[in-house]
Motif scaffolding. Structure first.
Motif, PDB file in Angstrom:
ATOM      1  N   GLY A 214     -10.382  -0.298  -8.293  1.00 19.42           N
ATOM      2  CA  GLY A 214     -10.799   0.303  -7.028  1.00 19.42           C
ATOM      3  C   GLY A 214     -10.738  -0.645  -5.856  1.00 19.42           C
ATOM      4  O   GLY A 214     -10.997  -0.247  -4.721  1.00 19.42           O
ATOM      5  N   GLU A 215     -10.378  -1.907  -6.124  1.00 17.05           N
ATOM      6  CA  GLU A 215     -10.263  -2.875  -5.039  1.00 17.05           C
ATOM      7  C   GLU A 215      -8.983  -2.627  -4.245  1.00 17.05           C
ATOM      8  O   GLU A 215      -7.914  -2.447  -4.811  1.00 17.05           O
ATOM      9  CB  GLU A 215     -10.252  -4.297  -5.597  1.00 17.05           C
ATOM     10  N   LEU A 216      -9.117  -2.617  -2.930  1.00 15.51           N
ATOM     11  CA  LEU A 216      -7.979  -2.373  -2.050  1.00 15.51           C
ATOM     12  C   LEU A 216      -7.866  -3.507  -1.049  1.00 15.51           C
ATOM     13  O   LEU A 216      -8.840  -3.903  -0.409  1.00 15.51           O
ATOM     14  CB  LEU A 216      -8.155  -1.052  -1.293  1.00 15.51           C
ATOM     15  N   ARG A 217      -6.623  -4.030  -0.916  1.00 17.22           N
ATOM     16  CA  ARG A 217      -6.326  -5.041   0.082  1.00 17.22           C
ATOM     17  C   ARG A 217      -5.066  -4.627   0.818  1.00 17.22           C
ATOM     18  O   ARG A 217      -4.046  -4.339   0.189  1.00 17.22           O
ATOM     19  CB  ARG A 217      -6.127  -6.406  -0.576  1.00 17.22           C
ATOM     20  N   VAL A 218      -5.153  -4.617   2.144  1.00 21.64           N
ATOM     21  CA  VAL A 218      -4.007  -4.246   2.971  1.00 21.64           C
ATOM     22  C   VAL A 218      -3.703  -5.417   3.893  1.00 21.64           C
ATOM     23  O   VAL A 218      -4.507  -5.726   4.789  1.00 21.64           O
ATOM     24  CB  VAL A 218      -4.290  -2.963   3.781  1.00 21.64           C
ATOM     25  N   ASP A 219      -2.571  -6.066   3.682  1.00 19.13           N
ATOM     26  CA  ASP A 219      -2.143  -7.193   4.518  1.00 19.13           C
ATOM     27  C   ASP A 219      -1.107  -6.696   5.522  1.00 19.13           C
ATOM     28  O   ASP A 219      -0.119  -6.050   5.141  1.00 19.13           O
ATOM     29  CB  ASP A 219      -1.540  -8.303   3.669  1.00 19.13           C
ATOM     30  N   THR A 272     -13.508  -1.303  -1.401  1.00 16.27           N
ATOM     31  CA  THR A 272     -13.710  -1.066  -2.830  1.00 16.27           C
ATOM     32  C   THR A 272     -14.081   0.396  -2.992  1.00 16.27           C
ATOM     33  O   THR A 272     -15.065   0.868  -2.412  1.00 16.27           O
ATOM     34  CB  THR A 272     -14.815  -1.959  -3.408  1.00 16.27           C
ATOM     35  N   VAL A 273     -13.286   1.121  -3.742  1.00 18.13           N
ATOM     36  CA  VAL A 273     -13.479   2.560  -3.904  1.00 18.13           C
ATOM     37  C   VAL A 273     -14.281   2.801  -5.172  1.00 18.13           C
ATOM     38  O   VAL A 273     -13.812   2.486  -6.280  1.00 18.13           O
ATOM     39  CB  VAL A 273     -12.126   3.286  -3.981  1.00 18.13           C
ATOM     40  N   PRO A 274     -15.476   3.335  -5.064  1.00 17.84           N
ATOM     41  CA  PRO A 274     -16.253   3.615  -6.275  1.00 17.84           C
ATOM     42  C   PRO A 274     -15.666   4.803  -7.031  1.00 17.84           C
ATOM     43  O   PRO A 274     -15.131   5.735  -6.427  1.00 17.84           O
ATOM     44  CB  PRO A 274     -17.647   3.941  -5.721  1.00 17.84           C
ATOM     45  N   ASP A 312      -2.958  -0.966 -12.162  1.00 23.16           N
ATOM     46  CA  ASP A 312      -2.590  -2.336 -12.510  1.00 23.16           C
ATOM     47  C   ASP A 312      -1.418  -2.304 -13.475  1.00 23.16           C
ATOM     48  O   ASP A 312      -1.332  -1.410 -14.333  1.00 23.16           O
ATOM     49  CB  ASP A 312      -3.758  -3.068 -13.197  1.00 23.16           C
ATOM     50  N   VAL A 313      -0.530  -3.269 -13.343  1.00 24.04           N
ATOM     51  CA  VAL A 313       0.556  -3.475 -14.300  1.00 24.04           C
ATOM     52  C   VAL A 313       0.490  -4.927 -14.741  1.00 24.04           C
ATOM     53  O   VAL A 313       0.399  -5.836 -13.909  1.00 24.04           O
ATOM     54  CB  VAL A 313       1.932  -3.196 -13.669  1.00 24.04           C
TER      55      VAL A 313
END
Length: 990
Positions: A214-219, A272-274, A312-313
């Motif tokens: 659920g963790e999100l990171r946008v660069d 972070t998406v619960p 995830d991979v």
């Protein structure tokens, strides 16, 4: 505007300069620019020049964009080669005197409200070198036939007025030597062209990392056309309407870093998406992400929208994991192809491709051998496919030389890196591929190093690196991904204790013609062997181009509706290599897909559907049926089912089925839905599984699979009671009112592509199996008591015929015993094959019927075609198909139309008259309008003339299909051995 290409573009001669990958082209990025763009598709002025530096004349025709000129009625036609380059020049040279060059031109009205904005031209793809001019001024160069090229026109066009855009496409170039893929060669603009505008302050790139947790990171990268970034800009983001937080520590680090750029802005958004809904190919959950770039006053300067998936991979040991689960890769290789437009494929076409694949159990695509249209990845995200994204690199004809050639270093890194930059935000992309069949060298290592630094979240694969040692750990591939490796070698490697990485074949089960034999055997081994995870069938399409027979030209865009169910309309045919007059070509090797050129599924698709079935019947026990869930992530709530009981006597019973609640990998017993009738006979129980509700890829009620189990075997068949007489001629050939050709021995089949290219048919011809000479040895009326085990009471009226069939290297002794029985006759046959005939096509009977028997009904496997090593997809039951629909129209005519495991059949006319045949045991049977010699002699279906009657084969043994056209042959257990073969059948008149 000048007629000749101005400098510096022609001075560079970029079509023979591999070091030049682009000039004036903007960096690739993943920002969405579709909103507000000005489409430039449609008719453009067009000229086809003989060479790149020929002057442009005053006479223009028109060409449609996107589209290849080779499919638009020009004198430059499609050409197919597999390994060989279509011209003899060595890299990086191109043909000096014949290098078709298309010049496209049109006026573009630049919107007046774009004043003060940055204006960009995007060409979706051009094959193979693109030169861009606006109002006669040079703009830029691009190579890579399968990725977009963007050019900044801000200083070259004036909003509110028209500009003349000229796109010059050079067909042959240094780039052609690394685009030597197994496909048709074309030339033209293959994807859409558009013009768009941005604010001077704009998003230069967006990189999304969305984890299974659920963790999100946008660069985000930000630039300004003025050079230095204005003060006070900032970013905001929303995920399904919820605001994202800005990573202040990341921003501060950039400010405090001495190396911070004053012209490239960097910012990071976090969330972070619960209870996140994870993405996988079974449940492709997507979220809407919007990124906005703001000026200091808060107004929005730029926006980019994305549909993202959390997943995830990773590779752990020798397993490829998606969201922590080891998944089977049930894949197919897919080229961009359409029988009317060549390389240009519409959104609707791509969606139809993926919908069909989804319905037949595929969950993965390898974009062979180049990045596909961006829309395909959007569709893969939505519908649920794992994608191996492959770079546009194949130097097959000169692979060894180019892999280490420093002149091509830029091209390798450029093509791989631009693919990654474009497609990195798609959850469907789980593996990057460095290309195909280009040997292995320093250029690959350089490209792999770039990818591993830029995107450590996905593994890399490259067959050329991994083939040197499947167990290696120090090359450019994280996956052992061989081509057409023998199954026994794969299993042995997985059991050896040396395996260090997943083994997933990038190509296996070559689908050329009547093929894909042993597919079920492969998957039985894959599912039973830890370390094996599947592979990609070669390939999706038969690349037949619809061709007018009258003049040999492609039918082009106007050919829609001139084909159906894999068959071209009269006056047209499916063209393959050599059909356009090419001197260098590789024939029908282009026709190697699991679907026909019009996307009609071949019978092998049904085989794959059953192999990939989410619901399986594991076994039948007296207390019930054991079902299992063979999915990775979901239960059976999306499915509905019906039980079907097929009885040998012709009865079929149905009952609703309630699927148990099972998690992936679980099994459960369910009660038998019917009391088994006590009157004996064969009984088969089938679970017909369908979709329970409308899905994006299938409406409610779409069949998903039909697992089946035998509940009761057949009883011993009673011997028919002798009665009447049998008539044969002086040569011992049966005389029968419904037969126009008497039953005779058959050892030959019209060679399949596997037979021909695998060298098997050549061996048969050397034995003379295609021209056996029959000589009658004896014709005896009545029978000896010991003859073939026939009871003595049946001797009256019986005829025994012994004949020899002589080839060039051996003689087959064949005996037929015709015994009259009530309503017809029983035929007992025996053939003794010499040791020289150690692997023949078939051993059986062939006869021909009178005209009018146009309907086949049978009890056995069906309704579609099946063969001994490709029969898992054809359930046993009662089937009824018109004779004209039994034949499978593989592009090159060959053996087809067989049905495996047939117990009995009838051929009838509309008035229900006809004949019936009961077999001594389940046999291979075919009923078509063609003799084997008809099919053998024809190169295309328009050359075939169907016979009015039926050609019937009953085989005691029939050789498997295998995949020997480009892969392993069928297994020894599916081959026809020498020695004595016996079979029996009873013929009656209806």
């Amino acid at each position: 505007m000048t007629d000749a290409l101005p400098d510096p573009l022609t001075a560079l001669r970029p079509w023979e300069a591999p070091e030049v990958t682009s000039w004036g082209r903007l960096p690739m990025n993943a920002v969405d620019r579709r909103s507000g763009a000005l489409p430039l598709d449609g008719d453009w002025r067009f000229q086809l020049l003989p060479v790149p530096d020929a002057p442009v004349g005053g006479a223009w025709s028109s060409a449609y964009v996107p589209g290849v000129w080779t499919m638009q009625d020009t004198d430059d036609r499609p050409q197919y080669t597999n390994v060989r380059m279509p011209y003899p020049e060595f890299p990086p040279l191109s043909p000096a005197h014949r290098n078709p060059t298309g010049v496209y031109e049109r006026e573009v009205e630049v919107p007046a409200d774009w004043a003060g904005r940055r204006i960009v031209l995007r060409i979706g793809a051009a094959e193979s070198v693109l030169l861009v001019h606006v109002d006669g001024r040079p703009v830029g160069i691009s190579k890579d036939s399968h990725l977009a090229a963007e050019f900044d026109l801000t200083g070259l066009v004036r909003p509110g007025s028209a500009a003349t855009v000229r796109l010059t496409i050079v067909k042959w170039s240094d780039a052609s030597h690394i685009e030597d893929q197994d496909q048709w060669w074309h030339g033209g603009i293959t994807r859409s062209v558009l013009l768009y505008a941005t604010d001077p302050l704009y998003l230069a790139d967006v990189t999304v990392r969305a984890r299974y947790s659920g963790e999100l990171r946008v660069d985000c990268l930000v630039r300004d056309t003025g050079g230095a970034l204005p003060a006070g800009w900032y970013l905001t983001g929303e995920l399904d309407g919820q605001l994202l937080a800005q990573d202040r520590e990341f921003d501060r680090a950039n400010v405090e870093d001495e190396r911070v750029s004053d012209f490239l802005g960097e910012a990071r958004l976090l969330a972070t998406v619960p209870e996140v809904r994870a993405w996988n190919a079974e449940t492709p959950e997507l979220y809407d992400l919007t990124v906005r770039l703001h000026r200091a006053d808060g107004t929005v300067a730029d926006t980019s929208r994305h549909r993202i998936g959390f997943r995830d991979v990773e590779i752990v040991g020798r397993d490829l994991l998606v969201n922590g689960e080891r998944v089977f890769i049930r894949g197919v290789n897919r080229h961009d192809f359409h029988p009317l437009t060549g390389r240009t494929v519409s959104y609707d076409d791509m969606r139809a491709d993926l919908v069909l694949l989804k319905r037949f159990g595929f969950n993965a695509i390898r974009t062979a051998h180049y990045p596909n249209d961006p829309a395909l990845y959007d569709l893969a995200d939505e519908l649920g496919f794992y994608v191996v994204d492959e770079a546009d690199i194949e130097s097959h004809d000169h692979a060894h030389e180019i892999a280490d050639d420093p002149r091509y270093l830029n091209a390798f890194v450029d093509r791989v890196s631009r693919m990654v930059l474009r497609d990195k935000n798609h959850p469907s992309v789980i593996i990057w591929s460095l290309g195909n069949e280009s040997d292995y060298g320093a250029n690959h290592d350089a490209a792999a190093g770039w990818v591993r630094r830029h995107d450590p979240t996905r593994p890399i694969q490259y067959e050329g690196a991994a083939k040197l040692d499947w167990a290696a750990t120090d090359d450019a591939s994280d996956i052992a991904c061989p081509m057409y490796a023998p199954l026994e070698d794969c299993v042995a490697h997985a059991l050896s204790g040396r395996q260090t990485r997943p083994l997933i074949q990038c190509e296996y089960s070559h689908a050329m013609g009547n093929s894909n034999g042993t597919l079920a055997d492969h998957w039985a081994a894959i599912e039973a062997t830890p370390g094996l995870q599947g592979g990609f069938i070669w390939e999706f399409w038969d690349h037949g181009i619809l061709q007018r027979v009258s003049d040999g030209r492609p039918a082009g865009r106007g050919g829609a509706g001139l084909y159906d169910n894999g068959v071209a309309a009269p006056g047209y045919r499916w063209a393959y290599g050599g059909d356009f007059g090419e001197a260098i070509h590789d024939g029908a090797f282009i026709a190697d897909g699991v679907v026909f050129p019009d996307r009609t599924p071949k019978p092998a698709m049904y085989e794959h559907r059953e192999i990939a079935a989410p619901v399986r019947i594991e076994r039948y026990k007296h207390e019930g049926i054991v079902l299992s869930n063979h999915q990775h992530f979901r239960g059976f709530d999306w499915l509905a089912a019906v039980w079907v009981l097929s009885l040998e006597d012709g009865r079929t019973l149905t009952a609703p089925a309630e699927l148990p609640e099972l998690c992936p990998g679980e099994t459960a017993a369910v009660p038998l839905p019917f009391p088994l009738p006590e009157d004996g006979g064969e009984a088969w129980l089938t679970l017909r599984v369908t979709t329970a509700q409308d899905l994006p890829w299938a409406p409610r009620g779409t069949e998903v699979c039909t697992p089946q189990v035998l509940l009761r075997a057949a009883d011993a068949r009673p011997v028919p009671v002798a009665a009447g007489s049998v008539e044969v001629d002086d040569e011992g050939l049966l005389v029968h009112p419904l037969l126009t050709a008497a039953p005779a021995l058959s050892l030959w089949r019209a060679p399949t592509d596997n037979d021909e290219l695998g060298g098997i048919a050549g061996r048969w011809r050397s034995w003379g199996l295609d021209s056996l000479v029959r000589k009658v040895v004896s014709v005896r009326r009545g029978a000896e008591r010991s003859e073939m085990g026939v009871p003595p009471a049946e001797g009256w009226g019986k005829v025994t015929v012994t004949a020899e069939y002589a080839g060039t290297t051996g003689v087959v002794r064949h005996r037929q015993v015709f015994t009259p029985v009530e309503g017809g006759m029983r035929v007992d046959e025996e053939a003794e094959l010499p040791e020289e005939f150690h692997d023949v096509a078939r051993v059986g009977t062939v006869f021909e019927t009178v005209a009018g028997l146009d309907l086949l009904e049978w009890f056995g496997q069906g309704p579609w075609e099946s063969y001994p090593d490709r029969s898992a997809g054809a359930p046993v039951g009662h089937h009824c198909v018109p004779v004209d629909e039994l034949f499978t129209p593989y592009l090159r005519p060959q053996e087809s139309g067989g049905r495996h495991g047939v117990r009995r059949f009838t051929l009838s006319a509309p008035d229900a008259t006809g004949l019936s045949v009961v077999l001594d045991e389940p046999r291979q049977v075919s009923v078509t309008r063609y003799r084997a010699e008809d099919l053998t002699a024809a190169a295309h279906h328009d050359e075939l003339v169907p016979r009015t009657g039926c050609v019937v084969h009953i085989d005691a043994a029939h050789r498997g299909l295998g995949t020997a056209s480009c892969g392993p042959d069928t297994f020894p257990s599916y081959r026809v051995a020498p020695g004595i073969h016996r079979w029996s059948w009873t013929l009656r008149v209806l």
